[in-house]
Design a protein around this motif. Sequence first.
Motif, PDB file in Angstrom:
ATOM      1  N   GLY A 122      -8.225  40.273  62.111  1.00  8.90           N
ATOM      2  CA  GLY A 122      -6.864  39.859  61.830  1.00  8.90           C
ATOM      3  C   GLY A 122      -6.768  38.346  61.847  1.00  8.90           C
ATOM      4  N   TYR A 123      -5.543  37.878  61.724  1.00  7.50           N
ATOM      5  CA  TYR A 123      -5.286  36.439  61.659  1.00  7.50           C
ATOM      6  C   TYR A 123      -4.031  36.118  62.465  1.00  7.50           C
ATOM      7  CZ  TYR A 123      -8.188  37.228  57.513  1.00  7.50           C
ATOM      8  OH  TYR A 123      -9.179  37.635  56.656  1.00  7.50           O
ATOM      9  N   ASP A 124      -3.979  34.904  62.995  1.00  8.60           N
ATOM     10  CA  ASP A 124      -2.760  34.381  63.601  1.00  8.60           C
ATOM     11  C   ASP A 124      -2.101  33.431  62.611  1.00  8.60           C
ATOM     12  OD1 ASP A 124      -3.099  35.705  66.038  1.00  8.60           O
ATOM     13  OD2 ASP A 124      -4.336  34.086  66.863  1.00  8.60           O
ATOM     14  N   VAL A 125      -0.787  33.528  62.501  1.00  4.54           N
ATOM     15  CA  VAL A 125      -0.005  32.629  61.657  1.00  4.54           C
ATOM     16  C   VAL A 125       0.926  31.840  62.566  1.00  4.54           C
ATOM     17  CG1 VAL A 125       1.648  32.453  59.761  1.00  4.54           C
ATOM     18  CG2 VAL A 125      -0.108  34.243  59.723  1.00  4.54           C
ATOM     19  N   ARG A 126       0.873  30.530  62.455  1.00  2.02           N
ATOM     20  CA  ARG A 126       1.759  29.662  63.225  1.00  2.02           C
ATOM     21  C   ARG A 126       2.689  28.955  62.235  1.00  2.02           C
ATOM     22  NH1 ARG A 126      -0.709  25.840  67.912  1.00  2.02           N
ATOM     23  NH2 ARG A 126      -1.545  24.630  66.171  1.00  2.02           N
TER      24      ARG A 126
END
Length: 304
Positions: A91-95
């Motif tokens: 998965g990925y983190d979005v900031r």
Amino acid sequence: MALVDWRGNYACGPDSCPDGYDGLHPNARGEHKIVQAFERTLVNDFGIGSSVPAVPSAIPARPTPVPSNVAVEPGPQGLKVTWGAVFGARGYDVRLRLVDSTEWSQTRVSTNRYDQLSVQGLRWEFQIRTNNGDTDGEKSAWTSPTAPQTANPTAPPGPTGIIARATSAGFDISWDAPGPDAGTIDRYGVIYWDQDTEGAILSSVGIRGRSARIDGLRHGHHYLIWVTSWNSEGGGVAAPGRPVVIDGGTPSAPSGLQAEALDAASVSLTWKKAAGAAGYRVWVRNLIFGMTFSASDQIISDTS
């Protein structure tokens, strides 16, 4: 047919989860051990193969590079953010934050796309990182902040004139088309959310016309309601309708209304909860100019 005892080969419990990356789902070692359980069943019960390979003592680290090719463009509900998929990423983190804001907010997504809900005209910036687990070593560094982008939703706005009436098993709802974008709309989405069931998730129904009857809901439960407009670009920002209590009948009038002036142009109102109420409306009139009462369009679910 044979059962696979993967649980007996997988070490993960409330106090320790060496085979999982988030307390449940398998990390690289856990994936090897689940596969080994299937291999053991194939060998022992079906005679496929002659031995079961051991789980490697050293598990290679999952690649966790910084995502590349981050792009921000107009999206159905405001902005669409995409980036190059990282092979094998969990998965990925979005900031994200509004331009000139000092505070970032953060969310996680499972694919290499994120859609930001925003009204037109707000300016945003984003950062992305690969997230393969809970430890710092399983997260990449953040990408550089994207250039500021102004939200410009490509899908139509939510409808106007939403009217919802509770029935004995659900609610009837109708609405008006949202002005100049009506010609492109090919359907609407009615979204509802049970506020009295712990863990309830949003439900939605697609509608071709401009009215619907939703049945099969829980007697006496309080539901929040929204309607979205859809065209070839996707679903737009949802417009809120007034909440309902299923088979709630006419609620009692609220009592104990108190007003406190905050400044020259605003006032704080509080009142006691009314039995059977799904929400409240406030009527206001200007006595100096002899005006009649007019109702606020604000949807109020609390008692203030």
